[in-house]
Design a protein around this motif. Structure first.
Motif, PDB file in Angstrom:
ATOM      1  N   GLU A 287       5.530  -3.450   4.767  1.00  0.00           N
ATOM      2  CA  GLU A 287       6.326  -2.440   4.630  1.00  0.00           C
ATOM      3  C   GLU A 287       5.893  -1.297   3.952  1.00  0.00           C
ATOM      4  OE1 GLU A 287       9.145  -4.499   2.050  1.00  0.00           O
ATOM      5  OE2 GLU A 287      10.060  -5.618   3.755  1.00  0.00           O
ATOM      6  N   ALA A 288       6.281  -0.180   4.167  1.00  0.00           N
ATOM      7  CA  ALA A 288       5.720   0.901   3.685  1.00  0.00           C
ATOM      8  C   ALA A 288       5.755   0.928   1.837  1.00  0.00           C
ATOM      9  CB  ALA A 288       6.483   2.419   3.917  1.00  0.00           C
ATOM     10  N   GLU A 289       4.778   1.505   1.078  1.00  0.00           N
ATOM     11  CA  GLU A 289       4.793   1.439  -0.397  1.00  0.00           C
ATOM     12  C   GLU A 289       5.141   2.922  -0.727  1.00  0.00           C
ATOM     13  OE1 GLU A 289       1.353  -0.562  -1.768  1.00  0.00           O
ATOM     14  OE2 GLU A 289       2.589  -2.269  -2.009  1.00  0.00           O
ATOM     15  N   LYS A 290       5.411   2.979  -1.852  1.00  0.00           N
ATOM     16  CA  LYS A 290       5.638   4.439  -2.288  1.00  0.00           C
ATOM     17  C   LYS A 290       4.441   5.511  -2.337  1.00  0.00           C
ATOM     18  CE  LYS A 290       9.393   3.553  -5.390  1.00  0.00           C
ATOM     19  NZ  LYS A 290      10.121   3.425  -6.525  1.00  0.00           N
ATOM     20  N   ASP A 291       3.113   5.074  -2.502  1.00  0.00           N
ATOM     21  CA  ASP A 291       2.137   5.830  -2.436  1.00  0.00           C
ATOM     22  C   ASP A 291       1.399   5.937  -1.165  1.00  0.00           C
ATOM     23  OD1 ASP A 291       1.028   3.183  -1.799  1.00  0.00           O
ATOM     24  OD2 ASP A 291      -0.280   3.084  -3.442  1.00  0.00           O
ATOM     25  N   GLU A 292       2.133   5.655   0.055  1.00  0.00           N
ATOM     26  CA  GLU A 292       1.978   5.965   1.405  1.00  0.00           C
ATOM     27  C   GLU A 292       1.112   4.825   1.945  1.00  0.00           C
ATOM     28  OE1 GLU A 292       0.608   9.922   2.144  1.00  0.00           O
ATOM     29  OE2 GLU A 292       2.430  10.773   1.839  1.00  0.00           O
ATOM     30  N   GLY A 293       0.964   3.701   1.236  1.00  0.00           N
ATOM     31  CA  GLY A 293       0.128   2.762   1.566  1.00  0.00           C
ATOM     32  C   GLY A 293       1.266   1.502   2.169  1.00  0.00           C
ATOM     33  N   TRP A 294       0.449   0.280   2.327  1.00  0.00           N
ATOM     34  CA  TRP A 294       1.503  -0.569   3.133  1.00  0.00           C
ATOM     35  C   TRP A 294       1.090  -2.087   2.202  1.00  0.00           C
ATOM     36  CZ3 TRP A 294       4.519   0.753   6.968  1.00  0.00           C
ATOM     37  CH2 TRP A 294       4.028   1.733   7.673  1.00  0.00           C
ATOM     38  N   SER A 295       2.414  -2.725   2.048  1.00  0.00           N
ATOM     39  CA  SER A 295       2.614  -4.175   1.471  1.00  0.00           C
ATOM     40  C   SER A 295       2.496  -4.913   2.841  1.00  0.00           C
ATOM     41  CB  SER A 295       3.777  -4.259   0.686  1.00  0.00           C
ATOM     42  OG  SER A 295       3.865  -5.499   0.237  1.00  0.00           O
ATOM     43  N   VAL A 296       1.437  -5.662   2.757  1.00  0.00           N
ATOM     44  CA  VAL A 296       1.120  -6.593   4.232  1.00  0.00           C
ATOM     45  C   VAL A 296       1.306  -8.116   3.781  1.00  0.00           C
ATOM     46  CG1 VAL A 296      -0.530  -6.935   5.887  1.00  0.00           C
ATOM     47  CG2 VAL A 296      -0.271  -4.552   5.155  1.00  0.00           C
ATOM     48  N   ARG A 297       1.890  -8.736   4.473  1.00  0.00           N
ATOM     49  CA  ARG A 297       1.909 -10.110   4.621  1.00  0.00           C
ATOM     50  C   ARG A 297       1.373 -10.864   5.870  1.00  0.00           C
ATOM     51  NH1 ARG A 297       8.084 -11.681   3.561  1.00  0.00           N
ATOM     52  NH2 ARG A 297       8.363  -9.660   4.578  1.00  0.00           N
ATOM     53  N   ARG A 298       0.569 -11.797   5.690  1.00  0.00           N
ATOM     54  CA  ARG A 298       0.130 -12.496   6.915  1.00  0.00           C
ATOM     55  C   ARG A 298       0.685 -13.756   6.971  1.00  0.00           C
ATOM     56  NH1 ARG A 298      -5.876 -10.544   8.488  1.00  0.00           N
ATOM     57  NH2 ARG A 298      -5.975  -8.500   7.328  1.00  0.00           N
TER      58      ARG A 298
END
Length: 241
Positions: free
Chosen positions: A210-221
């Protein structure tokens, strides 16, 4: 859910029935064994996925010379560096993505359409993106014969499908080495990216991001999966002296 129960669900939801000829019946028998021996034992318990995989003619999503292996526990070559993923990987990937009816889903690298068709049978509005003309021809024929409602888009995989965005889910039908930039601009609010992440650290696993506010990603494996990288998303080889 019992075998009888999910077969009963199949009879209600399936858009496809095998023809009553020996070859089709043999494929149907192999299809049931694929679900019972490869898919259900690996914690795939979404009855919609089980029902769909019991009827979706995987053999029609393969070139003729590969059809006899359609229900083997194998990742099968489609040509030009592309593959049809193992049934159990496809099933677990789609279950992980938690597809809901009415969601708009972009399947990137849809190839011959098996995963796209499976997602559409869960009630999603599916855009299947493919750039390879030969695979696209098989895919459009496959989804048409299976009477599955999939819209096809022929375009560069590295660009996504901006003309059809935004999407609730962007699903990569193969491995990627990193999440492409286009995902952040083509996702709807609270949208997600799913696929197999294979960075150059030696790992390869299914993920949801899911996209984060800082334009990074929150990734779950979620689970390990050794899947070939989609050629469009391979990093250029580093030059070595």
């Amino acid at each position: 859910m019992t075998y009888a129960a999910d077969r009963a669900l199949t009879s209600v939801t399936a858009p496809y029935s095998p023809e009553t000829n020996p070859v089709a019946l043999a494929f149907d028998d192999s299809r049931q064994r694929m679900v019972d021996d490869q898919v259900r034992p690996l914690e795939v318990n979404d009855p919609r996925i089980i029902a769909a995989m019991r009827v979706l003619p995987r053999e029609d999503a393969l070139p003729e010379n590969e059809q006899e292996f359609a229900y083997s526990d194998l990742t099968l070559p489609l040509g030009n560096g592309r593959y049809l993923l193992q049934p159990m990987v496809t099933a677990r990937l789609v279950q992980m993505a938690d597809v809901q009816p009415g969601q708009r889903v972009l399947v990137v690298g849809a190839a011959t359409g098996y995963t796209a068709a499976l997602v559409a049978m869960l009630g999603a509005e599916v855009i299947a993106q493919e750039e390879d003309e030969a695979l696209l021809a098989i895919g459009t024929s496959f989804t048409s014969r299976a009477s599955v409602d999939v819209s096809w888009s022929q375009s560069s995989l590295a660009s996504g499908a901006p003309e059809s965005s935004p999407f609730d889910l962007i699903l990569f039908d193969g491995a990627i080495e990193e999440i492409p930039r286009f995902c952040s601009t083509q996702l709807a609010e609270n949208g997600r990216v799913a696929g197999i992440l294979r960075p150059n650290d030696g790992t390869s696993s299914a993920f949801l991001a899911e996209a984060e506010k800082d334009e990074g990603w929150s990734v779950r494996r979620f689970f390990d999966a050794d899947v070939p990288v989609l050629p469009a998303f391979e990093r250029p080889a580093a030059f070595a002296f």
